[in-house]
Design a protein around this motif. Structure first.
Motif, PDB file in Angstrom:
ATOM      1  N   VAL A 168      37.261  30.613  39.115  1.00  0.00           N
ATOM      2  CA  VAL A 168      36.898  30.376  40.517  1.00  0.00           C
ATOM      3  C   VAL A 168      36.831  31.695  41.281  1.00  0.00           C
ATOM      4  CG1 VAL A 168      37.746  29.406  42.681  1.00  0.00           C
ATOM      5  CG2 VAL A 168      37.738  28.004  40.617  1.00  0.00           C
ATOM      6  N   MET A 169      37.787  32.584  41.005  1.00  0.00           N
ATOM      7  CA  MET A 169      37.783  33.868  41.701  1.00  0.00           C
ATOM      8  C   MET A 169      36.535  34.675  41.367  1.00  0.00           C
ATOM      9  SD  MET A 169      39.491  35.545  43.937  1.00  0.00           S
ATOM     10  CE  MET A 169      41.167  34.917  43.905  1.00  0.00           C
ATOM     11  N   ARG A 170      36.105  34.634  40.117  1.00  0.00           N
ATOM     12  CA  ARG A 170      34.864  35.328  39.757  1.00  0.00           C
ATOM     13  C   ARG A 170      33.682  34.741  40.515  1.00  0.00           C
ATOM     14  NH1 ARG A 170      37.164  34.942  34.564  1.00  0.00           N
ATOM     15  NH2 ARG A 170      35.795  33.188  34.019  1.00  0.00           N
ATOM     16  N   ARG A 207      33.673  35.931  44.050  1.00  0.00           N
ATOM     17  CA  ARG A 207      33.164  37.300  44.141  1.00  0.00           C
ATOM     18  C   ARG A 207      31.650  37.314  44.038  1.00  0.00           C
ATOM     19  NH1 ARG A 207      33.255  42.084  39.729  1.00  0.00           N
ATOM     20  NH2 ARG A 207      33.046  43.870  41.139  1.00  0.00           N
ATOM     21  N   GLU A 208      31.097  36.504  43.107  1.00  0.00           N
ATOM     22  CA  GLU A 208      29.647  36.446  42.940  1.00  0.00           C
ATOM     23  C   GLU A 208      28.948  35.968  44.210  1.00  0.00           C
ATOM     24  OE1 GLU A 208      29.186  33.912  39.597  1.00  0.00           O
ATOM     25  OE2 GLU A 208      29.930  35.385  38.147  1.00  0.00           O
ATOM     26  N   GLY A 237      36.755  37.921  51.700  1.00  0.00           N
ATOM     27  CA  GLY A 237      38.167  37.948  51.332  1.00  0.00           C
ATOM     28  C   GLY A 237      38.571  36.584  50.824  1.00  0.00           C
ATOM     29  N   VAL A 238      39.810  36.495  50.320  1.00  0.00           N
ATOM     30  CA  VAL A 238      40.280  35.253  49.721  1.00  0.00           C
ATOM     31  C   VAL A 238      41.702  34.955  50.167  1.00  0.00           C
ATOM     32  CG1 VAL A 238      40.773  34.034  47.568  1.00  0.00           C
ATOM     33  CG2 VAL A 238      38.834  35.600  47.680  1.00  0.00           C
ATOM     34  N   LEU A 280      38.667  43.464  46.820  1.00  0.00           N
ATOM     35  CA  LEU A 280      38.510  42.188  47.510  1.00  0.00           C
ATOM     36  C   LEU A 280      39.813  41.843  48.236  1.00  0.00           C
ATOM     37  CD1 LEU A 280      36.657  39.735  47.958  1.00  0.00           C
ATOM     38  CD2 LEU A 280      37.670  38.701  45.911  1.00  0.00           C
ATOM     39  N   PRO A 281      39.825  41.803  49.562  1.00  0.00           N
ATOM     40  CA  PRO A 281      41.044  41.514  50.316  1.00  0.00           C
ATOM     41  C   PRO A 281      41.612  40.137  49.959  1.00  0.00           C
ATOM     42  CG  PRO A 281      39.370  42.433  51.755  1.00  0.00           C
ATOM     43  CD  PRO A 281      38.697  42.134  50.452  1.00  0.00           C
ATOM     44  N   LEU A 282      42.934  40.063  49.878  1.00  0.00           N
ATOM     45  CA  LEU A 282      43.597  38.842  49.440  1.00  0.00           C
ATOM     46  C   LEU A 282      44.830  38.583  50.290  1.00  0.00           C
ATOM     47  CD1 LEU A 282      44.158  36.612  47.163  1.00  0.00           C
ATOM     48  CD2 LEU A 282      45.662  38.334  46.157  1.00  0.00           C
ATOM     49  N   VAL A 283      45.056  37.306  50.591  1.00  0.00           N
ATOM     50  CA  VAL A 283      46.304  36.855  51.216  1.00  0.00           C
ATOM     51  C   VAL A 283      46.903  35.770  50.338  1.00  0.00           C
ATOM     52  CG1 VAL A 283      47.347  35.683  53.197  1.00  0.00           C
ATOM     53  CG2 VAL A 283      45.599  37.433  53.563  1.00  0.00           C
ATOM     54  N   GLN A 284      48.176  35.919  49.989  1.00  0.00           N
ATOM     55  CA  GLN A 284      48.902  34.875  49.265  1.00  0.00           C
ATOM     56  C   GLN A 284      49.429  33.866  50.284  1.00  0.00           C
ATOM     57  OE1 GLN A 284      51.420  37.241  45.981  1.00  0.00           O
ATOM     58  NE2 GLN A 284      51.586  38.123  48.022  1.00  0.00           N
ATOM     59  N   VAL A 285      49.356  32.591  49.935  1.00  0.00           N
ATOM     60  CA  VAL A 285      49.875  31.572  50.841  1.00  0.00           C
ATOM     61  C   VAL A 285      50.756  30.610  50.053  1.00  0.00           C
ATOM     62  CG1 VAL A 285      47.860  30.035  50.597  1.00  0.00           C
ATOM     63  CG2 VAL A 285      49.245  29.937  52.669  1.00  0.00           C
ATOM     64  N   LEU A 286      51.915  30.262  50.605  1.00  0.00           N
ATOM     65  CA  LEU A 286      52.897  29.316  50.051  1.00  0.00           C
ATOM     66  C   LEU A 286      53.667  29.872  48.851  1.00  0.00           C
ATOM     67  CD1 LEU A 286      50.807  26.027  50.194  1.00  0.00           C
ATOM     68  CD2 LEU A 286      52.370  26.926  51.924  1.00  0.00           C
TER      69      LEU A 286
END
Length: 351
Positions: A116-118, A121-122, A127-128, A149-155
């Motif tokens: 899914v992350m790939r 990006r495509e 950001g994610v 690729l900017p990322l935020v972790q949640v939970l």
């Protein structure tokens, strides 16, 4: 954790930062020729770049500068109403910035999450926001750093070096244990389910610490099935123990709903002769009868916090990582009551 030898041909900015013993943000400032970096530090980073053979891809950087105004959101389970509330908070924040959300379900599988992350990006997402699948390794973050690729972790979180939005799960467990103890409950079970991840550890450890602080036995941790219909059939697990509990705290409200049905089938009255506490306090808690006492983690607020962290990260890619952790609130309703004392027994001794 360094990349494997086979990946050394794809040197990342994170590799350079580690070789130079600086943060990734500092290494990025050096590449951008920022005057904020001292001469000695700049020389150390440039030497690391030469040693590792790092090449800055300016073409890719220019492409990244062209925003798509889309944000990827990856969650592990779309059937749990908690994630619907989380998503509403994320969407409200992202919408306010004139952007849209692309949602995907990882199914709590690392392989699917990677795929899914790939795809994200495509599609050129800016950001994610991701609730990491159980078993996600730090290399996942290394890959995103390589992609810039900017990322935020949640939970859930797998690194303190990346932005994170969540709740104080341990504090919520203390609130639940303290409330039941105030009603006289001494034998308290904790019903859990699902895969192991950071939020799982925080809730289990919070339960154990809260029980031990009151000199209560924290060992009654029971694993129930994932499907709500099967949870009801598993209510017997509460009474298969040598010492039977008078109350149970649930890992989430889905478990609480299932156990409530199972307790009813056994002829027990929740809130009268057995006490039940949920966790997360989703909207379904008000629909249950008796109404469910639950620890609120405010998923809408967590979602809004995650959105704000990502928007701030997009505005300032080199800012230090931040953690925004909500306080929890125990919402007391009808599913708990004072311990039912048998006329043949004395009240339990206080600890």
């Amino acid at each position: 954790m360094p990349f494997d030898d086979k990946k050394k041909s794809r040197v990342t900015l994170l590799d350079v930062a580690r070789r130079a013993n600086v943060s990734r943000a500092t290494a990025s400032l050096v590449i951008r020729k920022s005057p904020l970096v001292g001469t000695e530090t700049r020389a150390r980073v440039e030497e690391a770049m030469r040693e590792l053979g790092y090449v800055y891809n300016m073409g890719a950087a220019r492409l990244r500068a062209e925003r798509s105004h889309t944000v990827g959101v990856i969650v592990p389970n779309l059937t749990n109403p908690f994630f619907a509330e989380l998503l509403s908070g994320i969407e409200a924040g992202i919408d306010s910035a004139g952007m849209v959300v692309i949602l995907a379900n990882s199914g709590d599988l690392v392989e699917r999450q990677d795929m899914v992350m790939r795809r994200m990006r495509e599609h050129g997402v800016d950001g994610v926001i991701v609730c990491p699948a159980a078993g996600t390794e730090p290399a996942f973050l290394h890959q995103l750093a390589e992609w810039d690729l900017p990322l935020v972790q949640v939970l859930r979180q797998i690194s303190e070096e990346v932005d994170y939005a969540g709740a104080d799960y341990a504090a919520g467990m203390r609130q639940a244990v303290d409330y039941l103890a105030s009603l006289g409950h001494r034998t308290i079970a904790f019903a859990v389910q699902g895969p192991i991840h950071s939020a799982y550890h925080e809730r289990v450890e919070g339960f154990c610490e809260a029980m031990q602080s009151r000199r209560l036995d924290p060992s009654m941790i029971l694993r129930v099935p994932n499907q709500i219909g099967e949870i009801a059939d598993a209510a017997h697990l509460l009474f298969d123990e040598r010492e039977q509990p008078t109350a149970v705290i649930c890992f989430n409200d889905v478990i609480a709903l299932g156990l409530s049905a199972g307790l009813y089938d056994r002829g027990l009255k929740v809130g009268e002769n057995f006490s039940l506490i949920g966790f997360d306090d989703v909207t379904d808690a008000e629909a249950m009868r008796p109404r469910l006492t639950s620890v609120s983690t405010a998923p809408v607020t967590i979602g809004a916090n995650a959105a704000r962290l990502l928007l701030d990260r997009l505005a300032d890619p080199i800012r230090p990582a931040r953690r925004v952790v909500n306080e929890t609130v125990l919402h007391i309703r009808q599913s708990c009551g004072p311990i039912a004392i048998s006329p043949d027994n004395n009240p339990p001794a206080s600890g």
